[in-house]
Design an enzyme around this catalytic site. Structure first.
Site, PDB file in Angstrom:
ATOM      1  CD  GLN A 141     -10.466 -26.672 -15.703  1.00  0.00           C
ATOM      2  OE1 GLN A 141     -10.410 -27.791 -16.185  1.00  0.00           O
ATOM      3  NE2 GLN A 141      -9.618 -26.247 -14.768  1.00  0.00           N
ATOM      4  N   GLY A 167      -2.874  -5.689  -1.684  1.00  0.00           N
ATOM      5  CA  GLY A 167      -2.078  -4.467  -1.693  1.00  0.00           C
ATOM      6  C   GLY A 167      -0.691  -4.669  -2.256  1.00  0.00           C
ATOM      7  N   GLY A 168       0.309  -4.728  -1.371  1.00  0.00           N
ATOM      8  CA  GLY A 168       1.687  -4.723  -1.824  1.00  0.00           C
ATOM      9  C   GLY A 168       2.129  -3.312  -2.172  1.00  0.00           C
ATOM     10  CD1 TRP A 169       6.239  -0.088  -4.797  1.00  0.00           C
ATOM     11  CD2 TRP A 169       6.588   0.202  -2.608  1.00  0.00           C
ATOM     12  NE1 TRP A 169       6.882   1.119  -4.646  1.00  0.00           N
ATOM     13  CE2 TRP A 169       7.106   1.319  -3.300  1.00  0.00           C
ATOM     14  CE3 TRP A 169       6.689   0.172  -1.224  1.00  0.00           C
ATOM     15  CZ2 TRP A 169       7.719   2.388  -2.652  1.00  0.00           C
ATOM     16  CZ3 TRP A 169       7.303   1.230  -0.574  1.00  0.00           C
ATOM     17  CH2 TRP A 169       7.806   2.318  -1.283  1.00  0.00           C
ATOM     18  CD  GLU A 225       4.493  -3.113   0.925  1.00  0.00           C
ATOM     19  OE1 GLU A 225       5.435  -2.458   0.417  1.00  0.00           O
ATOM     20  OE2 GLU A 225       4.337  -4.318   0.724  1.00  0.00           O
ATOM     21  CE1 TYR A 304      11.009  -8.111   2.008  1.00  0.00           C
ATOM     22  CE2 TYR A 304      11.326 -10.085   3.334  1.00  0.00           C
ATOM     23  CZ  TYR A 304      10.496  -9.237   2.631  1.00  0.00           C
ATOM     24  OH  TYR A 304       9.149  -9.499   2.559  1.00  0.00           O
ATOM     25  CG  ASP A 305      13.524  -4.570   0.110  1.00  0.00           C
ATOM     26  OD1 ASP A 305      14.398  -5.210  -0.501  1.00  0.00           O
ATOM     27  OD2 ASP A 305      12.332  -4.529  -0.256  1.00  0.00           O
TER      28      ASP A 305
END
Length: 623
Positions: A141, A167-169, A225, A304-305
């Site tokens: 598949q 993206g992201g860090w 970022e 957060y962080d």
């Protein structure tokens, strides 16, 4: 920050050792009074009482963490989410395009160059035991892996949206390069639309091909970022002078191409972003420029962080809702979620377009000698996947649980390890904050840390119990007992006398979502997707429903009078085509089902008309 496989520096910095005030939380999560908020609706109404509940699913979680998408269904979390952000898509360092490949992180010239995981994305075969649908993948598949599982999860939960996060860090290195010129922006955005939204995958190990992933994703999430800031990953391309303006233009290009694709196929595509909390990073990238939110449907603020074991000798809160007066770090480093939110609200951004980031993990230390925050420690805590970082599911039974209601902060301490995290109590408090502030919802990083869906469910339950949120359906039913309701047929002041249009007159300044009905120059129109300022009859977003009835509905010669014996349609029969579960309908399509007529608010397939309060079908009336 959003990290991939390895930990990274967050918002915190070194500070003097201090002892914070201790508030031991002992009470169970109780009911919360959640006042109403008034804000403009987003581009598509949320299925969660007018709120968004977004969760990031990590591409790499299917390996060591052994967390697959069927577990979201089994835990009940899928029914509590409105959006899944798939993390992450990478940007090619040579071609300036979105791409998918099988190349390990760290093998390129600077680590992330050319890296990708096509096997996790669409190559890995699933068995009947670990697939969402309970069926095994065939060897030949075209689409398997996480992408196919997302497709199956959406089929089981039709209101759920899937977004590809770019993206992201780790994979933000080349954003600045692709955003630099008009030509590079157009090329990059076009490649992302082609790959993820049109679903034209590369053929790798027999999987993929043209259109193989069509229908998997409903939009794009931007995780750059950070534009213009040196605070991102080492090796990122940064243009401190031009990134801010180029970022805004990149969002505009995404919006332009997404809208063009919507006009082509009728499916509404959303654009979101992961928003920084650090005021310095917000300023460097111009994240709180209201113009950005003309292109974004919404953004989720990092909640957060805010502190972590990059300072190994000082415990403290990583996700505190409000400022902690006991925090002795330098003033510019005393972060809080509310402080970040206010950075966006102060420029006039609609709070309904903002989501509150929530942690499904904790940051912690060992060698801690005090249960108080801002006490001494000796090293990062012993995390399973990364030192100083641990999943909520593993932290929730460690030591003693503490909660400070004034700060909206939770933590755990066992006499040695000290962990700052989000608990059901802090999530419930933040849900109250979301509603009090008029925000559009919440977002979790990342879903595999909350394996049983406890935190996701806590937020969902609190928002369901709240007054209807800012993303509610403006085309929903009105109160028939309201004497001032202009759509109430028993209202003696009803302006829709025979010969007038029943729908409200179109306004160029009003925001309309898919399925909204208006009248304009003697005809009624239905919106196919989100629109503002586009004139009915001249723009593709508006579907003509019918000309307004100029005759008296009680006139015995009126052919539309249901009591008229010459009426060509028999009473009780629907003139619209019957709804078909296998048919794909675009916004504005009209069908009949169980004796009533419905109009599609946006693209839909297999959603039963009338079955979902905030679903894609708007009731037009009985046949």
């Amino acid at each position: 920050m959003h990290t991939q496989r390895t930990g990274r520096r967050g918002l915190g910095a070194l500070a003097a050792v201090a002892t914070g005030a201790l508030v031991a939380g002992l009470a169970a999560v109780g009911g919360i009074a959640l006042p109403s908020s008034a804000a403009e609706p987003e581009s598509a109404p949320s299925a969660l009482n007018g709120y968004r509940n977004v969760g990031y699913f990590a591409q790499w979680g299917v390996y060591g963490r052994d967390f697959k998408l069927n577990q979201l269904d089994d835990s009940g979390a899928a029914a509590d989410l409105t959006h899944i952000n798939y993390a992450f898509g990478n940007i090619h360092y040579q071609n300036g395009t979105c791409f998918i490949a099988n190349k390990a992180q760290g093998t390129g010239p600077t680590g992330s160059d050319g890296a990708g995981d096509a096997w996790a994305d669409f190559g890995m075969g699933y068995t009947s035991a670990n697939s969402v649908a309970g069926t095994a993948d065939a060897w030949d598949q075209p689409l398997a892996g996480n992408f196919n599982q997302l497709k199956q999860l959406k089929a089981k939960h039709p209101g759920l949206k899937a977004m590809i996060s770019l993206g992201g860090w780790t994979w933000s290195k080349n954003f600045s390069t692709v955003a630099k010129t008009d030509a590079s922006r157009k090329k990059f955005v076009s490649s992302c639309v082609d790959l993820y939204l049109r679903g034209n995958l590369p053929v790798i190990d027999g999987r993929g091909g043209t259109g193989a992933a069509a229908g998997v994703f409903d939009g794009i999430d931007i995780d750059w970022e950070w534009p213009g800031s040196p605070n991102g990953e080492v090796g990122n391309v940064v243009d401190a002078v031009n990134d801010k303006a180029n970022f805004r233009l990149l969002l505009k290009e995404f919006r332009t191409q997404l809208d063009a694709l919507t006009a082509e196929n009728g499916h509404p595509y959303q654009l979101s972003a992961f928003l920084p909390a650090n005021p310095a990073d917000i300023a460097s990238g111009g994240w709180n420029d209201p113009e950005n939110f003309e292109y974004l449907d919404y953004g989720n603020i990092q909640g957060y962080d805010l502190h972590g074991a990059w300072n190994p000798t000082l415990t403290g809160h990583q996700a505190n809702l409000f400022d902690d007066p006991a925090d002795t770090r330098p003033a510019a480093q005393r972060f809080s979620v509310d402080k970040a939110v206010q950075e966006y609200l102060k420029t006039g951004i609609d709070p309904a377009q903002l989501g509150l980031g929530l942690a499904a993990y904790g940051r912690g230390w060992q060698g801690a000698t005090s249960a108080n925050a801002w006490g001494p420690a000796t090293a990062a805590g012993p995390g399973t996947w990364e030192k100083g970082n641990e999943d909520y599911s593993k932290l929730k039974t460690l030591g003693t649980d503490y909660y400070d209601a004034a700060l909206g902060a939770a933590w755990r301490y066992d006499g040695n390890q000290w962990w700052s995290y989000d608990s059901p109590r802090s999530i419930a408090r933040k849900a109250q904050y979301i509603v009090d502030t008029g925000l559009g919802g919440g977002m979790f990083w990342e879903l595999d840390g909350d394996r049983e869906g406890e935190l996701v469910g806590t937020l969902a339950d609190a928002l369901r119990a709240a007054p209807t949120g800012p993303g509610s359906d403006p085309t929903g039913p009105t109160d028939p007992t309201d004497p001032t309701d202009p759509t109430d047929p028993t209202d003696p002041t009803d302006p829709t006398d025979p010969g007038e249009c029943a729908s409200t007159a179109w306004s160029s300044s009003a925001v309309y979502t898919g399925g909204a009905t208006v009248s304009y120059q003697g005809s009624e129109y239905s919106a196919k997707w989100w629109t503002q300022g586009e004139t009915p009859g001249t723009a593709a977003v508006w579907a003509l429903v019918a000309a307004c009835d100029p005759t008296d509905p009680t006139d015995p010669t009126d052919p539309t009078d249901p009591t008229d014996p010459t009426d060509p349609t028999d009473p009780g029969e629907c003139s619209a085509a019957a709804w078909n579960a296998a048919t794909a309908y675009s916004g504005g399509a009209v069908v009949s089902y169980n004796g009533s007529t419905y109009s599609a608010k946006w693209w839909t397939q297999n959603n039963v008309p009338g079955a979902e309060q905030w679903g894609p079908w708007a009731l037009q009336g009985a046949c």
